[in-house]
Write an enzyme that holds these catalytic residues in place. Structure first.
Site: not given
Ligand code: NAD
Length: 295
Positions: A54, A98, A121
């Protein structure tokens, strides 16, 4: 019949090129760049690989990224404090924690602390709920990536039978809802579904996100089905494979995504997409939310 292989890697590259242009325009016109903060707790090897990917993607398109690495024993209070600081920082347009988090951290409270305007997200309850009403701030990246793949190939879901195998909160369920907003007839299957094949055989479009290698074999689909394989599984010999018997199913399907090189790169591209979108919103260049049916 031999299926057209949907090249997710190439489509994601096109998306990144378009994002890069938007980022450069923003830098020239407004003297700012989108910023993404990624929080990684602990040293889970798979998470480390994902996070580095990412960060590298951000670099490629000119998005400023900040990696915050915290020890596995970090307290919930400290993690919340870090998120509060990022919420308040105007240079940060996207915040990603994460997953998975260590067991002593209450995941939902962490995800709910992220400002909905920075929840790139799409895991905050507000954004999850927005999927149901059809009006959300950020759609989650993997389902969004699947939708973009279908759009790119000109595959309209309206009125089609879509079968989603897998009902997780991050892939199967949001994807099913997003496709419903586009007037698909959606069926969701999961590990308790009896006789999976009786459902998959009805699919015009079959999306598989179960995490079971070889789950879908040619006898389970009709000739001409569009097959999207979200699964990413590591075999004992180290190879990466999806949930679909690719070689068998491609003989019968009309379209198929490979693993690797299908949905995976799209997930990463949609994170960048959500991040630039967030930055553009702070400049008033984009509406604060959008209709999923118009995506
Ligand atoms: P999960 O374990 O949270 O959920 C799996 C779902 O599949 C569950 O609903 C379960 O009931 C269902 N399932 C399991 N076995 C089944 C079976 N035999 N028949 C029918 N349904 C079954 O997993 P997840 O996080 O949704 O991920 C699913 C897969 O997608 C994994 O392989 C994961 O690595 C992959 N994934 C890929 C991407 C990407 O970007 N390509 C992103 C997220 C997840």
């Amino acid at each position: 019949m031999s299926a057209r292989i949907i090249d997710g890697k190439a489509i994601a590259k096109e998306i990144r090129a378009e994002i890069k242009q938007r980022v450069e325009q923003m830098a020239v016109r407004h003297g700012m760049r989108p910023g993404l903060a990624v929080i990684l707790v602990g040293k889970d090897p798979a998470s480390e690989v994902y996070v580095r990917g990412k960060i590298a993607d951000c670099k490629e398109v000119g998005i400023q990224s900040e990696l915050i690495e915290l020890p596995v024993e970090v307290t919930q209070a400290e993690l919340l404090r870090r998120i509060d600081a990022l919420n308040a920082d105007p240079a940060v347009h996207g915040i990603l924690v994460q997953l998975p988090l260590p067991g002593h951290i209450e995941m939902r409270s962490i995800l709910e602390r992220i400002s909905v305007e920075k929840d790139v997200d799409g895991f905050h309850l507000y954004n999850v709920g927005g999927l149901i009403t059809g009006d959300t701030i950020f759609p989650p990246c993997t389902p969004y990536g699947v939708q973009k793949l279908l759009d790119h190939e000109g595959i309209d879901v309206e009125g089609r039978n879509v079968v989603v195998v897998g009902a997780s909160n991050i892939v199967g369920k949001p994807l099913a809802v997003m496709l419903m907003q586009k007037d698909a007839t959606v069926c969701i299957c999961h590990k308790k579904t009896r006789d999976l094949a009786q459902f998959t055989i009805l699919a015009d479009i079959l999306v598989v996100a179960a995490g079971v290698p070889g789950l879908i074999v040619p006898q389970m689909i009709r000739t001409g089905t569009v097959v999207i394989d979200v699964g990413i599984n590591r075999l004992p010999d180290g190879r990466i494979t999806g949930d679909v018997d690719f070689e068998g199913v491609r003989q019968k399907a009309s379209y198929i995504t490979p693993v690797p090189g299908g949905v995976g790169p799209m997930t990463r591209a949609m994170l960048l997409h959500n991040t630039i979108l967030s930055a553009e919103r702070t400049l008033g260049e984009r509406p604060k939310s959008f209709k999923l049916s118009a995506l």
